[in-house]
Design a protein around this motif. Structure first.
Motif, PDB file in Angstrom:
ATOM      1  N   GLU A 134      -7.570  -5.509  22.471  1.00  0.00           N
ATOM      2  CA  GLU A 134      -8.793  -6.153  21.995  1.00  0.00           C
ATOM      3  C   GLU A 134      -9.116  -5.701  20.576  1.00  0.00           C
ATOM      4  OE1 GLU A 134     -11.279  -8.193  22.944  1.00  0.00           O
ATOM      5  OE2 GLU A 134     -10.427  -8.874  24.840  1.00  0.00           O
ATOM      6  N   LEU A 135      -8.940  -4.414  20.300  1.00  0.00           N
ATOM      7  CA  LEU A 135      -9.203  -3.912  18.948  1.00  0.00           C
ATOM      8  C   LEU A 135      -8.267  -4.553  17.934  1.00  0.00           C
ATOM      9  CD1 LEU A 135      -9.890  -0.075  19.331  1.00  0.00           C
ATOM     10  CD2 LEU A 135     -11.441  -1.798  18.397  1.00  0.00           C
ATOM     11  N   SER A 136      -7.003  -4.694  18.302  1.00  0.00           N
ATOM     12  CA  SER A 136      -6.044  -5.337  17.406  1.00  0.00           C
ATOM     13  C   SER A 136      -6.454  -6.781  17.122  1.00  0.00           C
ATOM     14  CB  SER A 136      -4.648  -5.294  18.027  1.00  0.00           C
ATOM     15  OG  SER A 136      -3.701  -5.951  17.200  1.00  0.00           O
ATOM     16  N   GLY A 137      -6.880  -7.494  18.158  1.00  0.00           N
ATOM     17  CA  GLY A 137      -7.335  -8.864  17.964  1.00  0.00           C
ATOM     18  C   GLY A 137      -8.589  -8.937  17.128  1.00  0.00           C
ATOM     19  N   ALA A 138      -9.508  -7.978  17.331  1.00  0.00           N
ATOM     20  CA  ALA A 138     -10.749  -7.953  16.549  1.00  0.00           C
ATOM     21  C   ALA A 138     -10.449  -7.737  15.076  1.00  0.00           C
ATOM     22  CB  ALA A 138     -11.671  -6.852  17.075  1.00  0.00           C
ATOM     23  N   ARG A 139      -9.542  -6.813  14.794  1.00  0.00           N
ATOM     24  CA  ARG A 139      -9.182  -6.565  13.385  1.00  0.00           C
ATOM     25  C   ARG A 139      -8.543  -7.806  12.765  1.00  0.00           C
ATOM     26  NH1 ARG A 139      -7.901  -1.200  15.471  1.00  0.00           N
ATOM     27  NH2 ARG A 139      -9.302   0.311  14.471  1.00  0.00           N
ATOM     28  N   ALA A 140      -7.728  -8.501  13.537  1.00  0.00           N
ATOM     29  CA  ALA A 140      -7.088  -9.711  13.012  1.00  0.00           C
ATOM     30  C   ALA A 140      -8.128 -10.795  12.728  1.00  0.00           C
ATOM     31  CB  ALA A 140      -6.041 -10.214  14.004  1.00  0.00           C
ATOM     32  N   ARG A 141      -9.094 -10.956  13.625  1.00  0.00           N
ATOM     33  CA  ARG A 141     -10.121 -11.983  13.418  1.00  0.00           C
ATOM     34  C   ARG A 141     -10.989 -11.643  12.205  1.00  0.00           C
ATOM     35  NH1 ARG A 141      -9.726 -11.837  19.121  1.00  0.00           N
ATOM     36  NH2 ARG A 141     -11.326 -10.216  19.326  1.00  0.00           N
TER      37      ARG A 141
END
Length: 255
Positions: A210-217
């Motif tokens: 989730e953190l990786s996706g948040a950083r990407a967004r």
């Protein structure tokens, strides 16, 4: 005397040029609310932050500010729980909905959050992302050293706006990266607590994926800002946009 002046001039001319100061070039800044606005519609962000146009007064925003202030005072312990009544606050009438729904402040007092003591309240943070400085303020953080629940209170009802997720994305990344506090939790939960008409919660646990996706967004939004990409994203939400009258794409989308 002439020789002394000449020697002094030679000394001055031989001095190296001072290096250019890196501090003079400050990183561009965007707020968390700005991230959400851009994620919803880059053109709306442009007219809100780049070349601002006049906006209509928003009674709901005034109610929201009033409710947040009352929650903050409650969490700071300025009033005992038993004394935190509407009669004590001078803004109680602002959060009373006209359609008979439960006022947001009353919904908060009946929620699980009213009896919990937060680790942090109205916690500011500042973090970096792709050359941008992102600034925000978290309503409340509950939990212990191991697990944090990051809560953002909303005075209205639940929204289906996907761009709102960027707000909790930013909060989770800031907490995980130590931008909120020197201590970093092992586990993070992010929660929208909607108070309009009675408490409704929307929570999600933030793991490494989730953190990786948040950083990407977040990186995608910041990348668009860096490229000055302000193309509109028309949708049914354009009906509530302050800039509908000057946006052909929005008027076409709403008929």
């Amino acid at each position: 005397y002439d020789e002394a002046v000449a020697d002094f001039q030679d000394m001055l001319f031989s001095l190296p040029e001072p290096p250019e100061s890196e501090a003079s070039e400050t990183a561009p800044t965007v707020s968390v609310s700005g991230l959400v606005t851009y994620g919803r519609c880059p053109k709306q962000y442009f007219w809100s932050h780049v070349e601002p146009l006049p906006r209509r007064p928003c009674p709901a925003a005034a109610r929201g500010v009033a409710v947040h202030r009352k929650i903050e005072l409650h969490h700071l312990g300025h009033l005992p729980l038993d004394d935190a009544s509407e009669a004590v606050y001078d803004v109680a009438e602002l959060d009373a909905p006209a359609d008979g729904r439960m006022p947001a402040w009353e919904a908060f007092l009946e929620s699980r959050f009213a009896g919990e003591r937060p680790r942090l309240t109205e916690a500011p943070f500042e973090m970096q992302a792709n050359g941008f400085t992102i600034r925000g303020r978290i309503d409340a953080i509950y939990g212990d050293d191991h697990h944090w629940e990051i809560v953002d209170f909303k005075s209205g009802r639940p929204s289906d706006d996907p761009a709102m997720g960027l707000q909790l994305d930013a909060y989770a990344v800031a907490a995980a990266d130590g931008a909120v506090s020197r201590s970093v939790p092992d586990e993070i939960t992010v929660t929208f607590a909607y108070l309009g008409g009675g408490l409704q919660e929307r929570s999600r646990r933030v793991d490494a994926a989730e953190l990786s996706g948040a950083r990407a967004r977040i990186g995608g939004v910041v990348g668009g800002l860096a490229e000055a990409a302000f193309d509109p994203i028309p949708s049914d939400r354009c009906r509530r946009c302050d800039f509908l009258s000057v946006c052909p794409e929005g008027r076409e989308a709403t008929g």
